[in-house]
Design an enzyme around this catalytic site. Structure first.
Site, PDB file in Angstrom:
ATOM      1  N   SER A  55       6.894   1.284  -5.930  1.00  0.00           N
ATOM      2  CA  SER A  55       6.782   1.583  -4.499  1.00  0.00           C
ATOM      3  C   SER A  55       5.669   2.607  -4.272  1.00  0.00           C
ATOM      4  O   SER A  55       4.526   2.380  -4.669  1.00  0.00           O
ATOM      5  CB  SER A  55       8.133   2.059  -3.959  1.00  0.00           C
ATOM      6  N   HIS A  88       9.759  -2.022   2.286  1.00  0.00           N
ATOM      7  CA  HIS A  88       9.393  -3.293   1.642  1.00  0.00           C
ATOM      8  C   HIS A  88      10.083  -4.493   2.316  1.00  0.00           C
ATOM      9  O   HIS A  88      10.461  -5.453   1.650  1.00  0.00           O
ATOM     10  CB  HIS A  88       9.695  -3.241   0.141  1.00  0.00           C
TER      11      HIS A  88
END
Length: 304
Positions: free
Chosen positions: A85, A189
């Site tokens: 991430s 996401h």
């Protein structure tokens, strides 16, 4: 073969930056980065409580700053880098794709954009421990959730609205042992983050970019990326797309990685590697006390 990895949001804990600021020059670097992004990183990394550093706009720059500090203290080049991430921005700096200060400016834009997107609807994320992905993923989609992080090692992170996350705790997929809410402030996401993508795309246009100096593994699909512009394009898009850390670890194995070091605040990715990469030596940089052991691991494995 050594891989250096950087953790994502949720790895932060109150005061975790304190011991790192005792390293020579660290406080000055943090002060300069703080001025550049107009955020007091030293305060948030040493004095702020858990709720304050849960704020996306704070947590993300703090994690990148800590990762860069801890990695620079190693003073060694790994053969492979990757990040989970937001840690992928840290990895891009590790690889020389962007300079450290540019990485902090970029992640500041990312954090602010994602915080703004998260404020539109009450959303969140939760880790599912155990289970079979072929069973878990369809079950999540049935509940309207996104498998936002497919982490390997028996872990998938679901993301969606607060109501959808609440429904999951009462309707777990077969084989899942536990659902653990994460210390994040949005459904990262996923499509909920689409507004942040445009802000990042605009910020990316002003970056000075170089091709990676070491092997760079992208968390979009676990593939290696040798073009700097492509690395940045993937950094922009991954905000609203799932992280496939399971595929990154498969690539580590294919590349012949024998050791993995996780930059500060380390621990999460080492835990996944221990389950998914048997035989690979691992070390998490939690405090500067871990540096000597990390250097020893580097001297043993970085030569490949």
């Amino acid at each position: 073969m050594l891989v250096l990895v950087a953790p994502g949001q949720g790895a932060q804990t109150p005061g975790f930056l304190t011991p790192w600021l005792e390293l020579p020059g660290a406080a000055d670097r943090i002060a300069a980065w703080s001025d550049a992004i107009e955020l007091d990183l030293a305060h948030y990394g040493t004095k702020a409580d858990a709720e304050e550093i849960r704020d996306t706009a704070v947590a993300q720059p703090l994690l990148v700053a800590a990762g860069l500090l801890s990695a620079s203290a190693l003073d060694a080049s790994p053969g492979v880098v990757a990040g989970h991430s937001v840690g992928e921005i840290t990895a891009a700096a590790f690889a020389g794709v962007i300079k450290d200060e540019a990485a902090l400016r970029f992640v500041r834009t990312r954090g602010l954009g994602m915080a703004e997107a998260a404020a539109v609807t009450e959303t969140g994320m939760a880790a599912l421990l155990g289970g079979d992905p072929e069973v878990t993923v369809p079950h999540l989609e049935k509940l309207g959730l996104t498998p936002a992080n497919v982490n390997g090692g028996g872990q998938i992170v679901a993301a969606g609205t607060a109501d959808q996350i609440a429904a999951l705790t009462g309707d777990m997929p077969e084989g899942v042992r536990r659902v653990v809410p994460l210390k994040v402030a949005g459904a990262f996401h996923t499509h909920h983050m689409a507004p942040a993508v445009e802000k990042l795309r605009a910020a990316a246009a002003g970056l000075t970019v170089a091709d990676p100096k070491v092997t760079y593994v992208s968390n979009a699909d676990g593939k290696t990326v040798a073009d700097g512009a492509e690395v940045i394009s993937r950094l922009v898009g991954q905000v609203a797309n799932p992280v496939r850390w399971d595929l990154c670890m498969e690539t580590f194995a294919e590349l012949g990685v024998t050791a993995l070091i996780e930059a500060a605040p380390g621990g999460t990715l080492v835990g996944l590697a221990k389950r998914a990469l048997p035989g690979v030596k691992t070390l998490a940089l939690k405090t500067p006390d871990d540096l000597d052991a990390a250097r020893a691991l580097i001297s043993e494995h970085a030569g490949a």
